[in-house]
Design a protein around this motif. Sequence first.
Motif, PDB file in Angstrom:
ATOM      1  N   PRO A  83       5.732  -1.040  -4.907  1.00  0.00           N
ATOM      2  CA  PRO A  83       7.092  -0.687  -4.485  1.00  0.00           C
ATOM      3  C   PRO A  83       7.186   0.735  -3.955  1.00  0.00           C
ATOM      4  O   PRO A  83       6.403   1.607  -4.313  1.00  0.00           O
ATOM      5  N   ARG A  84       8.169   0.964  -3.112  1.00  0.00           N
ATOM      6  CA  ARG A  84       8.499   2.302  -2.652  1.00  0.00           C
ATOM      7  C   ARG A  84       8.954   3.120  -3.858  1.00  0.00           C
ATOM      8  O   ARG A  84       9.550   2.584  -4.784  1.00  0.00           O
ATOM      9  N   ARG A  85       8.647   4.415  -3.835  1.00  0.00           N
ATOM     10  CA  ARG A  85       9.059   5.220  -4.982  1.00  0.00           C
ATOM     11  C   ARG A  85       9.511   6.602  -4.518  1.00  0.00           C
ATOM     12  O   ARG A  85       8.869   7.213  -3.670  1.00  0.00           O
ATOM     13  N   VAL A  86      10.600   7.047  -5.075  1.00  0.00           N
ATOM     14  CA  VAL A  86      11.033   8.424  -4.830  1.00  0.00           C
ATOM     15  C   VAL A  86      10.906   9.153  -6.157  1.00  0.00           C
ATOM     16  O   VAL A  86      11.524   8.759  -7.139  1.00  0.00           O
ATOM     17  N   ASP A  87      10.066  10.169  -6.201  1.00  0.00           N
ATOM     18  CA  ASP A  87       9.879  10.828  -7.494  1.00  0.00           C
ATOM     19  C   ASP A  87      10.864  11.982  -7.682  1.00  0.00           C
ATOM     20  O   ASP A  87      11.700  12.248  -6.810  1.00  0.00           O
ATOM     21  N   VAL A  92       8.487  10.827  -1.318  1.00  0.00           N
ATOM     22  CA  VAL A  92       8.599   9.379  -1.159  1.00  0.00           C
ATOM     23  C   VAL A  92       7.217   8.752  -1.055  1.00  0.00           C
ATOM     24  O   VAL A  92       6.384   9.199  -0.271  1.00  0.00           O
ATOM     25  N   LEU A  93       6.990   7.737  -1.877  1.00  0.00           N
ATOM     26  CA  LEU A  93       5.782   6.938  -1.702  1.00  0.00           C
ATOM     27  C   LEU A  93       6.185   5.644  -1.001  1.00  0.00           C
ATOM     28  O   LEU A  93       7.193   5.036  -1.332  1.00  0.00           O
ATOM     29  N   ARG A  94       5.371   5.223  -0.048  1.00  0.00           N
ATOM     30  CA  ARG A  94       5.704   4.056   0.755  1.00  0.00           C
ATOM     31  C   ARG A  94       5.363   2.769   0.031  1.00  0.00           C
ATOM     32  O   ARG A  94       4.493   2.723  -0.824  1.00  0.00           O
ATOM     33  N   SER A  95       6.056   1.699   0.414  1.00  0.00           N
ATOM     34  CA  SER A  95       5.786   0.395  -0.182  1.00  0.00           C
ATOM     35  C   SER A  95       4.575  -0.236   0.490  1.00  0.00           C
ATOM     36  O   SER A  95       4.114   0.229   1.527  1.00  0.00           O
ATOM     37  N   TYR A 109      -3.310   5.133  -1.820  1.00  0.00           N
ATOM     38  CA  TYR A 109      -2.857   5.413  -3.189  1.00  0.00           C
ATOM     39  C   TYR A 109      -3.873   4.926  -4.215  1.00  0.00           C
ATOM     40  O   TYR A 109      -4.147   5.590  -5.209  1.00  0.00           O
ATOM     41  N   GLU A 493      -1.280   7.907 -11.924  1.00  0.00           N
ATOM     42  CA  GLU A 493      -0.072   7.743 -11.099  1.00  0.00           C
ATOM     43  C   GLU A 493      -0.066   8.770  -9.974  1.00  0.00           C
ATOM     44  O   GLU A 493      -0.380   9.944 -10.190  1.00  0.00           O
ATOM     45  N   ARG A 495       1.358  11.506  -7.908  1.00  0.00           N
ATOM     46  CA  ARG A 495       2.412  12.500  -8.118  1.00  0.00           C
ATOM     47  C   ARG A 495       2.901  13.096  -6.810  1.00  0.00           C
ATOM     48  O   ARG A 495       4.032  13.511  -6.692  1.00  0.00           O
TER      49      ARG A 495
END
Length: 550
Positions: A83-87, A92-95, A109, A493, A495
Amino acid sequence: MERLRIVGGRVYDPRNGIDGEVREICIEGGRIVAELPEDAPSLDARGMVVMPGGVDIHCHIAGPKVNLARRLEPERRRGDVVPRRVDAAGAVLRSGTGGLVPSTFATGYRYAGLGYTAAFEAAVPALGARQAHQELNDTPVIDKGFYLLLGNDEFLLRQIAAGETERAREHIAWALAAARAYAVKVVNPGGVAAWKRGGSVTRLDDVVPGLDVAPRGIVAAIAGAVDELGLPHPMHIHCNDLGMPGNSATTLETMRAVDGMRAHFTHIQFHAYGGERDGRPTSGARELVEYLNAHPELSADVGQVMFGPAVAMTGDTPVGYLLQRLTGGKWVAEDMELESGCGIVPYEYREKNYVDSLQWAVGLEFFLLAEDPWRVVLSTDHPNGGSFLSYPRLIRLLMDRSFRDDEIRRVHPEAVAGTALADGLDREYTLYEIAIITRAGPARLLGLERKGHLGPGADADITIYDDDEDVERMFSTPRYVLKGGVRVVEEGEIREEVHGTTLHVAPEYDASLEPVLRRFVGDYGTVPLDDYRIGEEEVHRGESFVPARR
Ligand SMILES: [Zn+2]
């Protein structure tokens, strides 16, 4: 300039002869430096193991065939969505999707999450270079590059057949420069060109129909040209006759054909079988390991098979064809115009299957019998022998004899019986040796001066593991991964997302080749010559290297 001292960790840095000593590693401006003042920020690595970031010398992660494989099996990826993630910092990590052939973002990743900071795509045709670069541009964190398929290139084979050695060499230089590739890959030399003509080439002296040339001449000419061009990595060769019983004789002949020149024999496990052609394969590993041991100019990566799902993904179209007849399932094959071919077949390696078990055992023989870990390095030919995510399990097989013996008892007994594993090989790899086969060795074989080590001047690509008796767990989830000095992974994970560089060579070539090549491509190709050329702006964060000719 960002500074960091990594303190208290046990350091494994084989290139600098450091074997588990507690040392301080200092970083400034993305590189390793000899020292920093005491008041520079520090990272407490007490109780941890510090190594350079992993370097994958052979995998399939970008380009047209990889993308075909992604599309071939949506059902195998549905259950593994990234999943996409905003930390918290807003990054932003892409999906994407994972599975055996992860999407571009997921590839970056997951390699980083495993402690790898560089990976090389092993087979791209010049016509697919643009797509390969676009995908590599999209692959975050890791540094990368690709090898250009040249062992079945029509123009090159014609030059070799005509004895035009210099023109052949200039063509190799031109093609690498145009595609912005890192090294030369040879797949089933002449065999794919023969397949396109309805013929077959399996032995070193089988002549390609319509072209007065055989594999022996092709490999000698290409290995020689690569040497003369001074490329950082030698010819990277996938021999003829992959997967066939008795093919170790062909592999040995190929080693002899490059006599005295450097060459890297890739996924050598798939080329190391004894037995009769129409019979059951046996192990042919011992003879090949002995030859490798005695020839320091040669190297190999193993191409270990790991039980479970895999995807055969190859520029060797005839192998794809044979495999799909075996599986009866989905497959894709494609001609790449004047250059190469491609075949993709989903596969599953099973412990109870004789051939699968033999392949597994043969790979382990290479690891356990090789005398020089700098020259026989780790690969699963991802995703051909298994996913790169299976490396931690493979490392455990090498480091933990009792685990390996338990596994040996589970596989097909007749398959193991004829291999050196039946002799009760008791070798257990040390962490130092693991650091060689997963980072220092591949970096040296690739001619990467700033990678695979932690000496001053090296890129600050560093993996820090919790010291764990369960080495599979240890290597699956690094505590920290630093890329260019940036802490990109903590506890497995991501970061922070950074972007690595695309490494490629930029050899000079004789410009008088171009009119000849232009005429040839105009006569036989569908794409004009200038469209082969990849522009500088098409490679994001590219880093080129101009080799000095010998
Ligand atoms: Zn491969």
